[in-house]
Each structure stands twice: as structure tokens, then as C-alpha cells.
Design a protein around this motif. Structure first.
Motif, PDB file in Angstrom:
ATOM      1  N   GLY A 181     -39.678   3.626 -44.096  1.00 36.49           N
ATOM      2  CA  GLY A 181     -40.087   2.529 -43.232  1.00 36.49           C
ATOM      3  C   GLY A 181     -38.927   1.934 -42.461  1.00 36.49           C
ATOM      4  O   GLY A 181     -39.061   1.571 -41.284  1.00 36.49           O
ATOM      5  N   VAL A 182     -37.775   1.836 -43.108  1.00 31.96           N
ATOM      6  CA  VAL A 182     -36.580   1.322 -42.436  1.00 31.96           C
ATOM      7  C   VAL A 182     -36.165   2.251 -41.297  1.00 31.96           C
ATOM      8  O   VAL A 182     -35.868   1.801 -40.184  1.00 31.96           O
ATOM      9  N   HIS A 239     -35.558  -8.663 -40.510  1.00 30.62           N
ATOM     10  CA  HIS A 239     -36.594  -8.039 -41.349  1.00 30.62           C
ATOM     11  C   HIS A 239     -36.133  -6.657 -41.822  1.00 30.62           C
ATOM     12  O   HIS A 239     -36.280  -6.310 -43.001  1.00 30.62           O
ATOM     13  N   ILE A 240     -35.563  -5.877 -40.914  1.00 27.87           N
ATOM     14  CA  ILE A 240     -35.069  -4.542 -41.276  1.00 27.87           C
ATOM     15  C   ILE A 240     -33.918  -4.651 -42.274  1.00 27.87           C
ATOM     16  O   ILE A 240     -33.843  -3.899 -43.257  1.00 27.87           O
ATOM     17  N   ARG A 250     -35.142  -5.272 -45.779  1.00 22.88           N
ATOM     18  CA  ARG A 250     -35.706  -4.074 -46.399  1.00 22.88           C
ATOM     19  C   ARG A 250     -34.597  -3.113 -46.838  1.00 22.88           C
ATOM     20  O   ARG A 250     -34.701  -2.469 -47.891  1.00 22.88           O
ATOM     21  N   ASP A 289     -41.630  -9.927 -38.156  1.00 31.03           N
ATOM     22  CA  ASP A 289     -41.761  -8.513 -38.518  1.00 31.03           C
ATOM     23  C   ASP A 289     -40.988  -7.630 -37.545  1.00 31.03           C
ATOM     24  O   ASP A 289     -40.978  -7.889 -36.333  1.00 31.03           O
ATOM     25  N   GLU A 290     -40.356  -6.603 -38.097  1.00 32.69           N
ATOM     26  CA  GLU A 290     -39.636  -5.598 -37.315  1.00 32.69           C
ATOM     27  C   GLU A 290     -38.408  -6.161 -36.594  1.00 32.69           C
ATOM     28  O   GLU A 290     -37.822  -5.473 -35.755  1.00 32.69           O
ATOM     29  N   SER A 291     -38.029  -7.387 -36.883  1.00 37.03           N
ATOM     30  CA  SER A 291     -36.792  -7.925 -36.325  1.00 37.03           C
ATOM     31  C   SER A 291     -35.606  -7.313 -37.075  1.00 37.03           C
ATOM     32  O   SER A 291     -35.760  -6.690 -38.128  1.00 37.03           O
ATOM     33  N   LYS A 348     -37.803   2.837 -33.733  1.00 36.21           N
ATOM     34  CA  LYS A 348     -38.554   2.066 -32.738  1.00 36.21           C
ATOM     35  C   LYS A 348     -37.645   1.079 -32.010  1.00 36.21           C
ATOM     36  O   LYS A 348     -37.745   0.902 -30.795  1.00 36.21           O
ATOM     37  N   LEU A 349     -36.763   0.447 -32.772  1.00 32.41           N
ATOM     38  CA  LEU A 349     -35.863  -0.537 -32.186  1.00 32.41           C
ATOM     39  C   LEU A 349     -34.906   0.126 -31.195  1.00 32.41           C
ATOM     40  O   LEU A 349     -34.702  -0.373 -30.087  1.00 32.41           O
ATOM     41  N   GLU A 393     -38.032   4.377 -39.665  1.00 32.84           N
ATOM     42  CA  GLU A 393     -39.033   4.284 -38.603  1.00 32.84           C
ATOM     43  C   GLU A 393     -38.826   3.033 -37.754  1.00 32.84           C
ATOM     44  O   GLU A 393     -38.912   3.075 -36.520  1.00 32.84           O
ATOM     45  N   SER A 394     -38.549   1.913 -38.409  1.00 28.66           N
ATOM     46  CA  SER A 394     -38.331   0.662 -37.677  1.00 28.66           C
ATOM     47  C   SER A 394     -37.074   0.749 -36.809  1.00 28.66           C
ATOM     48  O   SER A 394     -37.058   0.268 -35.670  1.00 28.66           O
TER      49      SER A 394
END
Length: 298
Positions: A252-253, A225-226, A229, A220-222, A259-260, A255-256
């Protein structure tokens, strides 16, 4: 206005470039297909495929209960002779069943011509056999058009033990869950499918093993993963689906990615602080007390 996919691509590339030196290569074992013992459990299969004779019996029962005219029902009875039961490919069985439905029921004929034709009647007017078979056929066809979010609701609650083609049901359900990144559900469907490894179509078995290895290795959130999506957003937009669900995935993309990028910036700041601290310590060591005169005299 929904953010442009090009903005996503630019953000993703920027994050990938920044993170590149910090990411270790994944071990080869993470993407290799696990051996059979790692996938299949020592248990009795929870589902059984029907024989062609079983399907024929159910079709004839359905025809017997149909209110259609005799000149429509009769030829379809003849299309299912007992002597023709050969236990051939299940795909052919599902297509044959749908063809029979379409020849007798104009609502099924409409669905064969247009997958988006009205199907509300399936849950209110169709028999359990017709409802489940039509939903399975529709779900399979929608998956073939990459319409995973439309197919999954049709396939999610179908019982493999009541399906005309349970292997197709489990495979196409897993394909939807895999694409939509429902990892736990995908693994459950794939494990059920592989309970009959050796007795299902080879293409299903091989792809099921690959999908299982892929989804269990995904974090998740790698970045991977991004990226998936983002690919799903592109698929939705290509299909003209710029609705709330697509915007939800887009948000969601973003936001991820935020964060990254924040994590990368923090890691870089920490590294710079450590480097500065180390350099300062070395400077202070060089500015220690002077050498004694006695040592200079020596």
C-alpha cells in the motif's frame, strides 16, 4: 521477497524533495488542540466508572464461584476488605483484580508472565467478569509494548459500562485505532472518553485531545499519512512480523508513493507545457507583419 524499508525511505525522500516546493505549509490551527467545546458534546455520558466497592463485590462473587482450593481463595478474600474501599486510582484496581485472578487461576498467572500464553479459554471457560477484566489488562499491556494490532481485537468489543476501568479501555482502544489510522473509530472512542472529561486521569484527557486533533487533521494519501504507514511497517518488522499483513501495508505504501510521484510528474509536465505555450505566443507576437513604410519614413 518483501521490499526493504530502506527502499521505502529512499522513495519517500525522493517524493518529499520533488513535492517540497509545491506543498503549502499547514496552518497552525490544524495541529493545535481544539477547545473543549469542539470535542465534547452536550449530552449525557454514555458510561460510568465503577466504584471500588462495586469491583470488590464482583471479585468476591467470582471468588465464591471459583473451584480453587480454599487455601488459595481465602487469602484473596482477605485482600479485599470492605474497610479498604477508598475509590483509588482505577489502574490500581485493574492490577489488583488481575493479581487476584493470578493467585487463584494458574492460567491468569501464566498470562501475567507471558502475554502470549494461551488465552483461548477466556471466551469459552471464563465468567464474563473475568474474561473482560483479563482482556482489558492484556490489551493495556500489549499497547505498552506497541503491539497495537494484537491489542485491538481484545479491546474492540468490550463494554465500558462493564469494565473495571472504562477510561483505560477507551483510551487504549483509541491508541490502537489512532496508530493503525482507523480515524473514524479513533474519534468515536476519544469522544466517548472525553464525555467524562474532568473525571478521568489527566494524562488520558490531555493525550486524548492531542490524538483527536491529530487524527482529524490527517489527510488520506498525504505525505504524513504515507510516512505513518511506513513507520507502522518498521514497527512490525522490528517485532519480527514480516507476514502477509506487513507485506500488505508495504504494498500500500509503494502504491501510494507511485500515485504521488505520478501526480508530481504530471503537474511538472503541465507546467512545462504552459510555459512553452506562453513563450511561443510571445515569439509569434514579435514575428507579426512588418512596419509600414510610411511609419519608417516618419
Amino acid at each position: 521477497m518483501a521490499p526493504s524499508p530502506l527502499i521505502f525511505a529512499a522513495c519517500f525522500v525522493a517524493a518529499a524533495v520533488a513535492l517540497g516546493p509545491m506543498v503549502e505549509a499547514a496552518p497552525a490551527s490544524a495541529t493545535s488542540v481544539p477547545p473543549a467545546a469542539d470535542v465534547e458534546f452536550a449530552r449525557e455520558p454514555s458510561w460510568s466508572p465503577p466504584t471500588e466497592a462495586d469491583v470488590r463485590r464482583r471479585v468476591l462473587e467470582w471468588l465464591g464461584s471459583s473451584a480453587a482450593a480454599a487455601d488459595l481463595v481465602g487469602p484473596q478474600r482477605d485482600a479485599w476488605p470492605e474497610s479498604a474501599a477508598t475509590d483509588g486510582p482505577a489502574d490500581d484496581l485493574l492490577d489488583r483484580v488481575m493479581a487476584t485472578f493470578a493467585a487463584v487461576d494458574p492460567r491468569c498467572a501464566a498470562l501475567r508472565g507471558d502475554l502470549d500464553a494461551d488465552r483461548g479459554w477466556l471466551d469459552t471457560e471464563a465468567s464474563a467478569f473475568q474474561r473482560d477484566a483479563v482482556k482489558l489488562w492484556l490489551g493495556r499491556e500489549l499497547v505498552r509494548q506497541d503491539r497495537f494490532d494484537d491489542a485491538l481485537p481484545l479491546l474492540a468489543d468490550l463494554d465500558p459500562n462493564a469494565a473495571v476501568d472504562p477510561a483505560a479501555l477507551l483510551f487504549h482502544r483509541a491508541a490502537c485505532q489512532h496508530w493503525l489510522l482507523a480515524a473514524d473509530a479513533a474519534v468515536d472512542s476519544l469522544d466517548k472518553l472525553l464525555e467524562r472529561a474532568g473525571g478521568i486521569p489527566v494524562r488520558y484527557e490531555r493525550l486524548a485531545r492531542l490524538m483527536r486533533a491529530d487524527i482529524t487533521a490527517l489527510e488520506d494519501e498525504s505525505l504524513d499519512h504515507i510516512a505513518r504507514r511506513m513507520r507502522d511497517v518498521t514497527r512490525r518488522l522490528d517485532q519480527g512480523r514480516a507476514g502477509p499483513r506487513t507485506r500488505e501495508v508495504q504494498d500500500g505504501v509503494i502504491e501510494s508513493l507511485d500515485k504521488l510521484i505520478a501526480a508530481i510528474e504530471k503537474q511538472q509536465q503541465d507546467c512545462q507545457q504552459q510555459c512553452a505555450s506562453g513563450a511561443g505566443g510571445s515569439g509569434r507576437g514579435g514575428e507579426g507583419k512588418p512596419i509600414d513604410d510610411s511609419r519608417l519614413a516618419d
